[in-house]
Design an enzyme around this catalytic site. Structure first.
Site, PDB file in Angstrom:
ATOM      1  N   ALA A  64       0.848  -1.197   0.000  1.00 10.09           N
ATOM      2  CA  ALA A  64       0.000   0.000   0.000  1.00 10.09           C
ATOM      3  C   ALA A  64       0.877   1.239   0.000  1.00 10.09           C
ATOM      4  O   ALA A  64       2.047   1.209   0.422  1.00 10.09           O
ATOM      5  CB  ALA A  64      -0.932  -0.002   1.209  1.00 10.09           C
ATOM      6  N   GLY A  68       0.936   5.495   1.068  1.00 10.00           N
ATOM      7  CA  GLY A  68       0.303   6.517   1.896  1.00 10.00           C
ATOM      8  C   GLY A  68       0.877   7.876   1.586  1.00 10.00           C
ATOM      9  O   GLY A  68       1.652   8.055   0.639  1.00 10.00           O
ATOM     10  N   VAL A 102       3.879   0.753   2.433  1.00 12.23           N
ATOM     11  CA  VAL A 102       3.935  -0.466   3.224  1.00 12.23           C
ATOM     12  C   VAL A 102       4.366  -1.607   2.314  1.00 12.23           C
ATOM     13  O   VAL A 102       3.796  -1.795   1.227  1.00 12.23           O
ATOM     14  CB  VAL A 102       2.572  -0.790   3.866  1.00 12.23           C
ATOM     15  CG1 VAL A 102       2.646  -2.113   4.637  1.00 12.23           C
ATOM     16  CG2 VAL A 102       2.134   0.332   4.788  1.00 12.23           C
ATOM     17  N   ASP A 150      -7.947   6.701  15.829  1.00 12.24           N
ATOM     18  CA  ASP A 150      -8.330   6.540  14.419  1.00 12.24           C
ATOM     19  C   ASP A 150      -8.934   5.159  14.210  1.00 12.24           C
ATOM     20  O   ASP A 150      -8.536   4.400  13.325  1.00 12.24           O
ATOM     21  CB  ASP A 150      -7.121   6.749  13.513  1.00 12.24           C
ATOM     22  CG  ASP A 150      -7.522   7.017  12.061  1.00 12.24           C
ATOM     23  OD1 ASP A 150      -8.719   7.312  11.823  1.00 12.24           O
ATOM     24  OD2 ASP A 150      -6.662   6.934  11.174  1.00 12.24           O
TER      25      ASP A 150
END
Length: 391
Positions: A91, A93, A98, A233
């Protein structure tokens, strides 16, 4: 600067002008020849500034790494980067990516953070973000619970770590800047809870599955709160599933140790749609903001939908605070589960239950009588299977 220093300095710059003349000039600098006045003449248009920038960056990286090794003792959470191997990106960001990889033959997920990559971050910004990273590591390394992703280690400097290229057959691995930080955690193979719910948005989940997922998440949050940690979160996108479909709380990027004084914890931290009214309104808050977010997640797990799909972020923010907007609970939702949702997302933090109480309420739910949402074609009369509700 004396004459000798000036000559040596100019000679070094001349040496950068032409690769072919490097050896000759080096010999002269070592005393094997003499420099003529012509050789001391420099032309600015001959300088390869890009090359000099690269060399400067490499030198700064080396200095940074040495500083990390010599100016501070090694932290207990620091890993041996020689045992870490990156494989493929999972992933992306805002400030990093990641990767999946291995550490000491263990499958891991590696979050790489580079706050200066875009060239926009100031020194103060980078320092603040590195401090936040350190906070995340300090929080995460002390946690040990089956519903919390296991921390493996971290590093504040990764210049000797290689990033695999997109086309490994042609390109060599890319080196990282020394300012990059990384955190290494266990690899959870089942993807996020949000992805799982999206896959089941039409056929829905059996009631036993709903309660199991809800109980896992509640148990993990209860553990965090017992350690005085506020996640800040809580959302299904930050929850991972293993092969047994066990929920694991992840991403402690904004988690922090709960302040003794609630006024010390303010600011809109989290994700719109899950944020408690007091957080959205910039008011002091405590761990009860996680309880509110959990209530939204519980609705999401039951409905296999996302809250407030038809509203913008600003509309959600104002409506949650000013009009007490909450997701619409389907009529088919069993009362015990609906009551937990309502209590968790109460506008008053004091009226919300503690997460350990939520765990006890969920454990008391009787799943033998059913109660889960059914596929659309089996219950056409139920309003909750009409227009999609929530993203």
């Amino acid at each position: 600067m004396d004459a000798k220093t000036s000559v040596e300095s100019n000679s070094f710059l001349r040496m950068k002008q032409s690769d072919g003349g490097n050896q000759d000039l080096v010999s002269k600098l070592k005393g094997k020849g003499s420099l003529s006045s012509k050789e001391l003449m420099l032309r600015a248009d001959k300088f390869d500034l890009k090359s000099l920038d690269i060399q400067l960056e490499q030198k700064l990286n080396q200095v940074w790494c040495k500083a990390l090794q010599t100016e501070r003792p090694k932290e207990e959470w620091e890993i041996d980067l020689s045992k870490l191997e990156l494989k493929n990106v999972v992933a992306h960001g805002t400030y990093g990516s990641v990767y999946r990889g291995t550490y000491d033959n263990q499958d891991v997920a590696v979050k790489l953070l580079d706050w200066g990559e875009d060239g926009m971050a100031t020194a103060a910004d980078s320092a603040s973000l590195r401090a936040s990273f350190r906070q995340e590591v300090v929080v995460w390394q002390k946690l040990d619970h089956p519903n919390v992703t296991k921390f493996v280690g971290a590093s504040m400097g990764t210049s000797n770590l290689k990033i695999p290229s997109k086309n490994s057959s042609q390109d060599a691995p890319r080196s990282l800047s020394s300012r990059v930080c990384c955190v290494v955690v266990e690899y959870i193979p089942g993807g996020t809870l949000k992805q799982f719910l999206i896959r089941n948005r039409r056929k829905k989940l059996a009631y036993k599955v709903v309660i199991k997922l809800a109980l896992d998440l509640a148990s993990g949050l209860s553990y965090l709160h017992s350690k005085k940690i506020v996640h800040r979160d809580v959302k299904t996108e930050n929850m991972l599933l293993d092969y047994e479909r066990t929920v694991k709380i992840a991403d402690f990027g904004v988690a922090r140790v709960e302040a003794q004084n609630p006024s010390d914890m303010t600011g809109a931290t989290g994700t719109y749609g899950y944020m408690a009214p007091e957080v959205l309104d910039g008011q002091p808050y405590d761990h009860k903001c996680d309880v509110y977010s959990y209530g939204i997640c519980l609705w999401e797990i039951y409905c296999c939908a996302m809250p407030y799909a038809e509203l913008s972020f600003s509309e959600v923010s104002s409506a949650v605070v000013a009009r007490n907007l909450r997701p619409q609970i389907p009529k088919c939702c069993p009362n015990p589960l609906a009551n937990i949702m309502k209590r968790c997302w109460d506008a008053s933090p004091e009226k919300r239950p503690e997460m350990d109480e939520v765990v006890r309420m969920l454990e008391a739910v009787d799943t033998n009588k059913g109660g889960g949402m059914l596929p659309e074609d089996e219950t056409p009369s139920c309003f909750c299977f009409g227009h999609a509700r929530g993203p």
